[in-house]
Design an enzyme around this catalytic site. Structure first.
Site, short mmCIF file in Angstrom:
data_model
loop_
_atom_site.label_atom_id
_atom_site.label_comp_id
_atom_site.label_asym_id
_atom_site.label_seq_id
_atom_site.Cartn_x
_atom_site.Cartn_y
_atom_site.Cartn_z
N LYS A 103 -14.26 -12.19 1.99
CA LYS A 103 -13.27 -11.49 2.59
C LYS A 103 -13.62 -10.00 2.21
CE LYS A 103 -9.50 -14.10 3.63
NZ LYS A 103 -7.96 -14.19 3.52
N ASP B 55 -4.07 -11.63 8.54
CA ASP B 55 -3.23 -12.30 7.48
C ASP B 55 -1.84 -11.17 7.71
OD1 ASP B 55 -4.62 -14.44 6.78
OD2 ASP B 55 -5.74 -13.14 5.05
#
Length: 271
Positions: free
Chosen positions: A64, A100
């Site tokens: 990420k 998220d």
């Protein structure tokens, strides 16, 4: 056919293909979703290849952060969080997002957990906590605490994500009272289900307990909250919501929570 996928390390147990296949089924779109296991040194070549043919990809552990220097643009919330989990490819380049953040927020809204002007506590200081802390700060939590076993090892970036955030130990948490308690640790996840990150007495001092874990559907942490008569929410809605948020970015469309719930109910049969 539009092509999508997931970049990460070991992806054998990922639910992402199932979630996105259900999305295609319910919205009547044709698309494919592939698992793209990628080693760290393979990321630049992988990203270059994806620009030619893929409409978008998700990114998971441990990449990420590693994909960020390879992108042409990154949203403000993803920059602040310091992690990208969704990439959109267009003729103008590759652009990074963090869904998220939106998935967590949508889960709170759906479950009527309203954090504005409230005291909120996040357990754990790993990657999952970054988006949660950022959302809680942006949503107007009046006081934010991050709980970690070793304060000296906590990433100082958390203070940039949420100025005013207070980092405390689990011992200090025992004397704290608040509104929302969020577990971003892996404690209680299958197969080690007979564990909770906190004792039941801690759950009792919060109105809502939220677990990022979705397997099992009711962790010991959530069972403790229920036993105290408190609201208890697992992470499955967030998992599906962040995937749907990615599709919203890729498709340039908005989808309601009913779609998330449909996919979630189907997924529950697979877990």
């Amino acid at each position: 056919m539009d092509k999508f996928g997931l970049i990460g390390g070991k992806l054998g147990h990922s639910l992402s293909p199932a979630i996105h296949d259900l999305f295609f089924k319910y919205v009547g779109k044709v698309g494919s979703y592939e698992l793209l296991e990628t080693e760290l040194d393979e990321i630049p070549a992988r990203m270059q290849a994806l620009r030619n043919g893929f409409k978008g990809v998700n990114v998971t552990i441990p990449h990420k952060l590693h994909v960020m220097p390879l992108l042409d643009g990154i949203t403000d919330e993803a920059k602040a969080i310091g992690a990208v989990n969704t990439i959109k490819f267009t003729s103008d380049g590759a652009f990074g997002f963090n869904t998220d953040y939106f998935g967590f927020g949508r889960m709170l809204e759906y479950n009527e957990i309203f954090v504005k002007d409230q005291v909120c506590v996040v357990l754990g200081s790993g990657g999952a906590a970054r988006a949660v802390v950022k959302y809680l700060a942006d949503a107007g939590a009046t006081k934010l605490f991050l709980v970690t076993r070793d304060i000296s090892k906590c990433d100082p970036h958390f203070q940039e994500i949420a100025p005013g955030l207070e980092v405390i130990t689990y011992k200090e948490l025992e004397n704290l009272q608040g509104y929302c308690l969020v577990n971003c640790t892996p404690v209680g996840m299958f197969p080690k289900v007979a564990a909770s990150p906190v004792p039941k007495s801690v759950n009792a001092r919060f109105e809502a307990s939220v677990d990022a874990i979705y397997n099992p559907s009711e962790t010991l942490f959530l069972a403790q909250a229920k036993a105290c008569g408190k609201k208890a929410v697992n992470g499955l809605f967030m998992l599906v919501a962040q995937a749907v948020a990615a599709q919203e970015i890729w498709q340039d469309e908005k989808y309601d929570s009913e779609l998330i719930v449909k996919i979630m109910h189907d997924l529950e049969q697979k877990i």
